[in-house]
Motif scaffolding. Structure first.
Motif, PDB file in Angstrom:
ATOM      1  N   MET A 166       0.837  -1.211   0.000  1.00  0.00           N
ATOM      2  CA  MET A 166       0.000   0.000   0.000  1.00  0.00           C
ATOM      3  C   MET A 166       0.866   1.254   0.000  1.00  0.00           C
ATOM      4  O   MET A 166       0.580   2.211  -0.738  1.00  0.00           O
ATOM      5  N   LEU A 167       1.925   1.275   0.804  1.00  0.00           N
ATOM      6  CA  LEU A 167       2.803   2.441   0.850  1.00  0.00           C
ATOM      7  C   LEU A 167       3.450   2.702  -0.508  1.00  0.00           C
ATOM      8  O   LEU A 167       3.518   3.850  -0.960  1.00  0.00           O
ATOM      9  N   GLU A 168       3.913   1.646  -1.167  1.00  0.00           N
ATOM     10  CA  GLU A 168       4.499   1.806  -2.501  1.00  0.00           C
ATOM     11  C   GLU A 168       3.471   2.360  -3.486  1.00  0.00           C
ATOM     12  O   GLU A 168       3.785   3.216  -4.311  1.00  0.00           O
ATOM     13  N   SER A 169       2.249   1.885  -3.377  1.00  0.00           N
ATOM     14  CA  SER A 169       1.188   2.350  -4.258  1.00  0.00           C
ATOM     15  C   SER A 169       0.889   3.833  -4.027  1.00  0.00           C
ATOM     16  O   SER A 169       0.725   4.604  -4.976  1.00  0.00           O
ATOM     17  N   TYR A 170       0.817   4.233  -2.755  1.00  0.00           N
ATOM     18  CA  TYR A 170       0.546   5.638  -2.431  1.00  0.00           C
ATOM     19  C   TYR A 170       1.669   6.541  -2.921  1.00  0.00           C
ATOM     20  O   TYR A 170       1.428   7.631  -3.444  1.00  0.00           O
ATOM     21  N   LYS A 171       2.913   6.090  -2.768  1.00  0.00           N
ATOM     22  CA  LYS A 171       4.060   6.885  -3.237  1.00  0.00           C
ATOM     23  C   LYS A 171       4.024   7.044  -4.754  1.00  0.00           C
ATOM     24  O   LYS A 171       4.281   8.134  -5.275  1.00  0.00           O
ATOM     25  N   ALA A 172       3.712   5.964  -5.457  1.00  0.00           N
ATOM     26  CA  ALA A 172       3.636   6.018  -6.923  1.00  0.00           C
ATOM     27  C   ALA A 172       2.512   6.953  -7.365  1.00  0.00           C
ATOM     28  O   ALA A 172       2.672   7.725  -8.323  1.00  0.00           O
ATOM     29  N   ALA A 173       1.390   6.911  -6.669  1.00  0.00           N
ATOM     30  CA  ALA A 173       0.265   7.782  -7.016  1.00  0.00           C
ATOM     31  C   ALA A 173       0.627   9.242  -6.795  1.00  0.00           C
ATOM     32  O   ALA A 173       0.295  10.105  -7.613  1.00  0.00           O
ATOM     33  N   GLU A 174       1.320   9.521  -5.696  1.00  0.00           N
ATOM     34  CA  GLU A 174       1.720  10.906  -5.422  1.00  0.00           C
ATOM     35  C   GLU A 174       2.699  11.408  -6.482  1.00  0.00           C
ATOM     36  O   GLU A 174       2.595  12.549  -6.944  1.00  0.00           O
ATOM     37  N   THR A 175       3.620  10.547  -6.887  1.00  0.00           N
ATOM     38  CA  THR A 175       4.567  10.918  -7.945  1.00  0.00           C
ATOM     39  C   THR A 175       3.836  11.197  -9.243  1.00  0.00           C
ATOM     40  O   THR A 175       4.113  12.201  -9.927  1.00  0.00           O
ATOM     41  N   ALA A 176       2.891  10.350  -9.599  1.00  0.00           N
ATOM     42  CA  ALA A 176       2.112  10.555 -10.827  1.00  0.00           C
ATOM     43  C   ALA A 176       1.327  11.856 -10.756  1.00  0.00           C
ATOM     44  O   ALA A 176       1.270  12.610 -11.737  1.00  0.00           O
ATOM     45  N   TYR A 177       0.730  12.146  -9.597  1.00  0.00           N
ATOM     46  CA  TYR A 177      -0.034  13.380  -9.411  1.00  0.00           C
ATOM     47  C   TYR A 177       0.865  14.605  -9.638  1.00  0.00           C
ATOM     48  O   TYR A 177       0.517  15.518 -10.387  1.00  0.00           O
ATOM     49  N   LYS A 178       2.037  14.586  -9.029  1.00  0.00           N
ATOM     50  CA  LYS A 178       2.964  15.716  -9.185  1.00  0.00           C
ATOM     51  C   LYS A 178       3.441  15.848 -10.624  1.00  0.00           C
ATOM     52  O   LYS A 178       3.573  16.969 -11.146  1.00  0.00           O
ATOM     53  N   ASP A 179       3.686  14.719 -11.279  1.00  0.00           N
ATOM     54  CA  ASP A 179       4.097  14.761 -12.686  1.00  0.00           C
ATOM     55  C   ASP A 179       3.002  15.350 -13.569  1.00  0.00           C
ATOM     56  O   ASP A 179       3.278  16.128 -14.489  1.00  0.00           O
ATOM     57  N   LEU A 180       1.757  14.985 -13.295  1.00  0.00           N
ATOM     58  CA  LEU A 180       0.641  15.546 -14.066  1.00  0.00           C
ATOM     59  C   LEU A 180       0.525  17.054 -13.855  1.00  0.00           C
ATOM     60  O   LEU A 180       0.278  17.805 -14.809  1.00  0.00           O
ATOM     61  N   LEU A 181       0.720  17.497 -12.620  1.00  0.00           N
ATOM     62  CA  LEU A 181       0.682  18.938 -12.348  1.00  0.00           C
ATOM     63  C   LEU A 181       1.778  19.666 -13.115  1.00  0.00           C
ATOM     64  O   LEU A 181       1.547  20.753 -13.659  1.00  0.00           O
ATOM     65  N   GLU A 182       2.970  19.055 -13.176  1.00  0.00           N
ATOM     66  CA  GLU A 182       4.078  19.677 -13.913  1.00  0.00           C
ATOM     67  C   GLU A 182       3.787  19.762 -15.408  1.00  0.00           C
ATOM     68  O   GLU A 182       4.304  20.640 -16.094  1.00  0.00           O
ATOM     69  N   LEU A 183       2.944  18.852 -15.905  1.00  0.00           N
ATOM     70  CA  LEU A 183       2.554  18.893 -17.315  1.00  0.00           C
ATOM     71  C   LEU A 183       1.475  19.935 -17.577  1.00  0.00           C
ATOM     72  O   LEU A 183       1.073  20.140 -18.721  1.00  0.00           O
ATOM     73  N   GLY A 184       0.991  20.561 -16.510  1.00  0.00           N
ATOM     74  CA  GLY A 184      -0.028  21.591 -16.668  1.00  0.00           C
ATOM     75  C   GLY A 184      -1.452  21.078 -16.532  1.00  0.00           C
ATOM     76  O   GLY A 184      -2.400  21.812 -16.829  1.00  0.00           O
ATOM     77  N   ILE A 185      -1.615  19.846 -16.089  1.00  0.00           N
ATOM     78  CA  ILE A 185      -2.953  19.288 -15.898  1.00  0.00           C
ATOM     79  C   ILE A 185      -3.586  19.930 -14.663  1.00  0.00           C
ATOM     80  O   ILE A 185      -2.924  20.132 -13.653  1.00  0.00           O
ATOM     81  N   ALA A 186      -4.847  20.274 -14.749  1.00  0.00           N
ATOM     82  CA  ALA A 186      -5.542  20.892 -13.617  1.00  0.00           C
ATOM     83  C   ALA A 186      -5.549  19.946 -12.411  1.00  0.00           C
ATOM     84  O   ALA A 186      -5.638  18.730 -12.562  1.00  0.00           O
ATOM     85  N   LYS A 187      -5.463  20.538 -11.204  1.00  0.00           N
ATOM     86  CA  LYS A 187      -5.452  19.740  -9.975  1.00  0.00           C
ATOM     87  C   LYS A 187      -6.648  18.804  -9.895  1.00  0.00           C
ATOM     88  O   LYS A 187      -6.523  17.651  -9.481  1.00  0.00           O
TER      89      LYS A 187
END
Length: 64
Positions: free
Chosen positions: A29-50
């Motif tokens: 679960m911890l690995e999954s949460y970390k991966a999701a947070e990384t993906a979220y931050k990457d999407l924000l850097e691409l300019g995707i709305a929060k």
């Protein structure tokens, strides 16, 4: 070995099994949460709305 000692041994082995699998599940679960947070931050850097980027986060993720 008496039945009582046998049952105690079975219970002890069962507890070790359960604790090991709980530890393994928590790590997954911890690995999954970390991966999701990384993906979220990457999407924000691409300019995707929060609001849209949040779709990759687990439902239980706290936000402000």
């Amino acid at each position: 070995m008496t039945l009582d000692l046998f049952l105690q041994a079975v219970v002890a082995c069962s507890l070790v099994f359960v604790v090991w699998h709980c530890h393994e599940a928590i790590n997954m679960m911890l690995e999954s949460y970390k991966a999701a947070e990384t993906a979220y931050k990457d999407l924000l850097e691409l300019g995707i709305a929060k609001e849209v980027a949040r779709c990759v986060l687990p439902v239980a993720t706290y936000s402000e």
